[in-house]
Design a protein around this motif. Structure first.
Motif, PDB file in Angstrom:
ATOM      1  N   GLN A  70      -0.451   4.217  -6.083  1.00  0.00           N
ATOM      2  CA  GLN A  70       0.818   3.695  -6.602  1.00  0.00           C
ATOM      3  C   GLN A  70       0.698   2.207  -6.925  1.00  0.00           C
ATOM      4  O   GLN A  70       1.299   1.728  -7.894  1.00  0.00           O
ATOM      5  N   THR A  71      -0.061   1.469  -6.126  1.00  0.00           N
ATOM      6  CA  THR A  71      -0.259   0.045  -6.411  1.00  0.00           C
ATOM      7  C   THR A  71      -0.929  -0.140  -7.764  1.00  0.00           C
ATOM      8  O   THR A  71      -0.601  -1.080  -8.509  1.00  0.00           O
ATOM      9  N   GLU A  72      -1.846   0.760  -8.113  1.00  0.00           N
ATOM     10  CA  GLU A  72      -2.533   0.667  -9.402  1.00  0.00           C
ATOM     11  C   GLU A  72      -1.576   0.999 -10.548  1.00  0.00           C
ATOM     12  O   GLU A  72      -1.616   0.365 -11.612  1.00  0.00           O
ATOM     13  N   VAL A  73      -0.718   1.999 -10.344  1.00  0.00           N
ATOM     14  CA  VAL A  73       0.306   2.322 -11.342  1.00  0.00           C
ATOM     15  C   VAL A  73       1.194   1.100 -11.583  1.00  0.00           C
ATOM     16  O   VAL A  73       1.481   0.716 -12.726  1.00  0.00           O
ATOM     17  N   THR A  74       1.639   0.481 -10.488  1.00  0.00           N
ATOM     18  CA  THR A  74       2.499  -0.692 -10.588  1.00  0.00           C
ATOM     19  C   THR A  74       1.797  -1.821 -11.340  1.00  0.00           C
ATOM     20  O   THR A  74       2.385  -2.476 -12.209  1.00  0.00           O
ATOM     21  N   LYS A  75       0.535  -2.053 -11.016  1.00  0.00           N
ATOM     22  CA  LYS A  75      -0.227  -3.113 -11.679  1.00  0.00           C
ATOM     23  C   LYS A  75      -0.337  -2.856 -13.176  1.00  0.00           C
ATOM     24  O   LYS A  75      -0.154  -3.771 -13.992  1.00  0.00           O
ATOM     25  N   ASP A  76      -0.639  -1.636 -13.548  1.00  0.00           N
ATOM     26  CA  ASP A  76      -0.758  -1.307 -14.974  1.00  0.00           C
ATOM     27  C   ASP A  76       0.552  -1.551 -15.714  1.00  0.00           C
ATOM     28  O   ASP A  76       0.562  -2.071 -16.843  1.00  0.00           O
ATOM     29  N   LEU A  77       1.667  -1.179 -15.096  1.00  0.00           N
ATOM     30  CA  LEU A  77       2.979  -1.372 -15.733  1.00  0.00           C
ATOM     31  C   LEU A  77       3.337  -2.845 -15.831  1.00  0.00           C
ATOM     32  O   LEU A  77       3.898  -3.297 -16.850  1.00  0.00           O
TER      33      LEU A  77
ATOM     34  N   ILE B 176       0.847  -1.184   0.000  1.00  0.00           N
ATOM     35  CA  ILE B 176       0.000   0.000   0.000  1.00  0.00           C
ATOM     36  C   ILE B 176       0.888   1.241   0.000  1.00  0.00           C
ATOM     37  O   ILE B 176       1.709   1.429   0.883  1.00  0.00           O
ATOM     38  N   ARG B 177       0.723   2.069  -1.004  1.00  0.00           N
ATOM     39  CA  ARG B 177       1.538   3.271  -1.126  1.00  0.00           C
ATOM     40  C   ARG B 177       0.647   4.462  -1.489  1.00  0.00           C
ATOM     41  O   ARG B 177      -0.515   4.314  -1.829  1.00  0.00           O
ATOM     42  N   ALA B 178       1.246   5.649  -1.446  1.00  0.00           N
ATOM     43  CA  ALA B 178       0.521   6.878  -1.763  1.00  0.00           C
ATOM     44  C   ALA B 178       0.171   6.932  -3.245  1.00  0.00           C
ATOM     45  O   ALA B 178       0.639   6.111  -4.039  1.00  0.00           O
ATOM     46  N   GLY B 179      -0.620   7.918  -3.618  1.00  0.00           N
ATOM     47  CA  GLY B 179      -1.050   7.962  -5.001  1.00  0.00           C
ATOM     48  C   GLY B 179      -1.491   9.318  -5.488  1.00  0.00           C
ATOM     49  O   GLY B 179      -2.554   9.441  -6.093  1.00  0.00           O
TER      50      GLY B 179
END
Length: 389
Positions: free
Chosen positions: A101-108, A43-46
């Protein structure tokens, strides 16, 4: 195995760098010591600056962000009952995007196979070798066997505790650090946010932050001493303390719910210089840490890899060594400006153990000045959306 760039770490900085290099037709391999599931559970900021959203747009990996993300045209500073809105859009003609940030990571990660970006998961005992030469290599262990990757360059995107920064000799590297005497106790809950924009609250009992991941998932923080433990804070106690510190207008709209996650994050400012040694480059948290006040961590990682990808692409395409040589100085200039903003906002909004009445009155005076000065608000807004590359 041989590659042009070996990337250590599959956080946002490593993933964005890998995608940018692959988009330019360069070979890159990412090594990650954790499992994919573990990486996606963090879990990270976003709060994303334009530099970060532009990278995702340029990579054509922005569809989900544009659909599910929340564009924010401003945010609020609070002191007691007063809300001071910083009109980011009006002052800068830009905005930030709330997207985890977790969503950014998932997309990448999801886009990696179709782009030919290889990620080696569960790579244990990663070690860097010959980084001062033109032929560095990386070794790692997986499934009981040892492997080697030969590369022209190594990018250390493996966070504060990774091996990359440790590969820079003590005689070369110089750390700068400030440790703050408190942490942030955070709670994540599936409840609607209390306000449509973030609120950074300065209260006599300590700092509080009201933020969100979506319109149905909220993230709240309160300042606590480093001696506190999560188990000392049952949900009701945390919600009560949060509501004490937020302005009444926001507190009355706080919807309570069971915690999906609770944790205490210590705060520190940290910069390591230089960010290049021989054929090794550092990016993201391996080179710098900012306190979460102002949401600069992920965005600094993005600006690092924007600079680094341009330098590496120029080297491979044009044999241009100037951009590679300039990377550390160029990246650090932006890092220190972001460190300054995060430090300044942290000092303004938190209560420090040694603060006396004078310190409190100075904070109040500064917030009064910000409330009455468009110039002060413009300075904050410009830094909040991210300074130009």
């Amino acid at each position: 195995m041989k590659t042009q760039v070996a990337i250590i770490g599959s956080g946002p900085s490593g993933l964005m760098l890998g995608h940018l290099l692959r988009q330019a037709g360069l070979d890159a391999v990412i090594l990650e010591r954790q499992t994919e599931e573990h990486v996606l559970s963090r879990i990270r900021a976003g709060v994303l600056e334009t530099v970060t959203t532009d990278i995702l747009e340029d990579l054509d990996i922005a569809d989900r962000m544009n659909t599910e993300g929340l564009p924010h045209d401003g945010f609020n500073l609070a002191d007691g009952e007063r809300l001071i809105r910083i009109d980011v859009k009006g002052l800068t003609d830009s905005h930030v995007m709330v997207y985890g940030q977790t969503e950014v990571t998932k997309d990448l990660i999801d886009a990696a196979p179709s782009r030919g970006l290889e990620i080696i998961w569960e790579a244990a005992d990663v070690a860097l070798h010959d980084v001062e030469s033109d032929a560095p290599y990386v070794t790692y262990k997986k499934d009981g066997a040892e492997y080697r990757i030969d590369a022209r360059f190594i990018a250390g995107c493996d966070g504060f505790h990774g091996p990359s920064r440790k590969a820079v000799p003590d005689a070369i590297g110089r750390p700068f650090e400030k440790v703050y005497p408190f942490g942030w106790l955070g709670i994540l809950a599936d409840v609607p946010p209390c306000n449509h924009e973030l609120i950074y609250a300065n209260h006599e009992r300590g700092f509080a932050l009201a933020s969100m991941r979506s319109m149905s998932r909220s993230r709240y923080y309160i300042q606590v001493p480093l001696t506190e433990k999560v188990e000392d804070w049952p949900d009701d106690k945390l919600w009560d303390e949060l509501c004490r510190r937020l302005p009444p207008e926001a507190a009355k709209n706080v919807a309570r719910g069971p915690a999906l996650e609770k944790s205490i994050a210590p705060l520190r400012s940290y910069v390591f210089e230089p960010m290049r040694h021989g054929s090794l480059f550092l990016a993201g948290d391996s080179a710098h840490i900012v306190p979460p006040t102002g949401a600069k961590g992920l965005n600094l990682a993005a600006s690092d890899v924007r600079y680094l990808s341009r330098a590496l692409i120029s080297w491979f395409e044009k044999n241009d060594n100037d951009a590679v040589a300039a990377y550390s100085e160029q990246a650090l200039a932006r890092v220190w400006k972001s460190e300054r903003f995060s430090w300044q906002l942290t000092m303004l909004m938190h209560r420090f153990p040694d603060d006396g009445p004078f310190d409190r009155r100075v904070q109040v005076a500064e917030l009064d000045y910000i409330a009455s000065s468009e110039a002060a608000q413009r300075t904050i807004a410009e830094n909040y959306i991210g300074l130009p590359l």
